[in-house]
Enzyme design. Structure first.
Site, PDB file in Angstrom:
ATOM      1  N   ASP A 133      -3.741  10.822 -18.549  1.00 57.24           N
ATOM      2  CA  ASP A 133      -3.536   9.723 -18.024  1.00 57.24           C
ATOM      3  C   ASP A 133      -3.681   9.627 -16.520  1.00 57.24           C
ATOM      4  O   ASP A 133      -2.977   9.885 -15.254  1.00 57.24           O
ATOM      5  CB  ASP A 133      -1.903  10.493 -17.786  1.00 57.24           C
ATOM      6  N   ARG A 182     -15.561  17.125 -33.574  1.00 60.00           N
ATOM      7  CA  ARG A 182     -15.252  15.458 -33.131  1.00 60.00           C
ATOM      8  C   ARG A 182     -15.726  14.219 -32.561  1.00 60.00           C
ATOM      9  O   ARG A 182     -15.324  12.876 -32.320  1.00 60.00           O
ATOM     10  CB  ARG A 182     -14.124  16.356 -31.456  1.00 60.00           C
ATOM     11  N   THR A 207      -0.259   2.727 -22.071  1.00 58.53           N
ATOM     12  CA  THR A 207       1.097   3.095 -21.220  1.00 58.53           C
ATOM     13  C   THR A 207       1.342   4.454 -21.549  1.00 58.53           C
ATOM     14  O   THR A 207       1.348   5.267 -22.214  1.00 58.53           O
ATOM     15  CB  THR A 207       2.278   1.965 -22.318  1.00 58.53           C
ATOM     16  N   HIS A 208       1.899   4.873 -20.796  1.00 61.78           N
ATOM     17  CA  HIS A 208       2.658   6.140 -20.641  1.00 61.78           C
ATOM     18  C   HIS A 208       4.486   6.241 -20.150  1.00 61.78           C
ATOM     19  O   HIS A 208       4.624   5.556 -19.044  1.00 61.78           O
ATOM     20  CB  HIS A 208       1.748   7.253 -19.272  1.00 61.78           C
ATOM     21  N   LEU A 264      -9.296   9.807 -25.806  1.00 59.07           N
ATOM     22  CA  LEU A 264     -10.606   8.555 -26.197  1.00 59.07           C
ATOM     23  C   LEU A 264     -11.854   9.572 -25.632  1.00 59.07           C
ATOM     24  O   LEU A 264     -12.049   9.939 -24.787  1.00 59.07           O
ATOM     25  CB  LEU A 264     -10.074   7.289 -25.834  1.00 59.07           C
TER      26      LEU A 264
HETATM   27  C1  GRF Z   1       5.325   5.292 -25.380  1.00 59.36           C
HETATM   28  O1  GRF Z   1       6.347   5.482 -24.823  1.00 59.36           O
HETATM   29  C2  GRF Z   1       4.021   5.727 -25.009  1.00 59.36           C
HETATM   30  O2  GRF Z   1       4.314   5.742 -24.155  1.00 59.36           O
HETATM   31  C3  GRF Z   1       4.244   7.511 -25.507  1.00 59.36           C
HETATM   32  O3  GRF Z   1       4.760   7.034 -26.839  1.00 59.36           O
HETATM   33  C4  GRF Z   1       5.677   5.696 -26.855  1.00 59.36           C
HETATM   34  C5  GRF Z   1       5.156   4.986 -28.397  1.00 59.36           C
HETATM   35  O4  GRF Z   1       6.679   4.862 -28.507  1.00 59.36           O
HETATM   36  N1  GRF Z   1       2.790   7.883 -25.186  1.00 59.36           N
HETATM   37  P1  GRF Z   1       6.282   3.508 -30.456  1.00 59.36           P
HETATM   38  O5  GRF Z   1       5.544   4.410 -30.930  1.00 59.36           O
HETATM   39  O6  GRF Z   1       5.579   2.791 -29.417  1.00 59.36           O
HETATM   40  O7  GRF Z   1       6.882   3.584 -30.530  1.00 59.36           O
END
Ligand code: GRF
Length: 188
Positions: free
Chosen positions: A145, A65, A108-109, A93
């Site tokens: 997150d 890793r 983004t989550h 990361l």
């Molecule tokens: C997004 O909803 C992100 O938050 C999550 O995976 C999705 C990514 O989708 N971790 P894509 O690969 O960009 O279509």
């Protein structure tokens, strides 16, 4: 010159597509300098179609890793980004990226953090029976997150939602939210 982003992906790349579309707009304050994936992510095609450099840095191609963490950091650094954006990147990361780009990494989550962190935010929210979920854009730290919340959008859960239908609606709210946070960050 606009702000260079490196975008990290693992999946279908619809979030990347939203960033690429925003970058094509007149007076966009950023451009995507490179897209890096940890696997042969379908979304890499969106970058290739625009002639944007791509690279795949697979964990399994590295002895451990730590070596992969360093290889990923080197791949990112090769494009000298101002901001690193995780757009559906499904790995944590390691220290090399965090130390170099700390405070300049966005993620983004697909849930309203701090509820439902981790790889299955949509599924977990649905299983819990929440009536409102959504998307959260955060600064990335070493946790799962746990970084500072920068923006959130709420999405109502429908009675007949499946993980797929709910995730599709979350993405509709999530992508403009992420683009807006990136835009604001680039404009200072
Ligand atoms: C997004 O909803 C992100 O938050 C999550 O995976 C999705 C990514 O989708 N971790 P894509 O690969 O960009 O279509």
């Amino acid at each position: 010159m606009t702000t260079p982003l490196v975008v990290l992906i693992s999946g279908t790349g619809s979030t990347l597509q939203a960033l690429l579309a925003a970058a094509r707009e007149p007076r966009a304050p950023f451009h995507v300098a490179a897209v890096i994936a940890d696997r042969d992510a379908a979304g890499l095609e969106f970058a290739r179609a625009e002639g944007i450099p791509t690279e795949v840095v697979r964990l399994r191609d590295h002895p451990d890793r730590e070596t992969w963490d360093r290889a990923l950091a080197a791949a990112v650094a090769a494009h000298d980004p101002e901001l690193v954006v995780l757009a559906g990147f499904m790995k944590l990361l390691g220290a090399p990226v965090l130390e170099t780009y700390g405070g300049r990494i966005l993620n983004t989550h697909p849930a309203l953090l701090p509820s439902f962190p981790g790889a299955h935010g949509v599924r977990d929210a649905l299983a819990h029976g929440v009536k409102i979920t959504g998307a959260t854009v955060i600064d990335v730290d070493a946790g799962v997150d746990t970084g500072r919340i920068l923006a959130q959008a709420a999405v109502a859960v429908a009675e007949d939602d499946t993980e797929e239908t709910l995730h599709a609606r979350i993405k509709q709210a999530e992508q403009p939210l992420l683009v807006e946070v990136v835009r604001r960050r680039c404009l200072g």
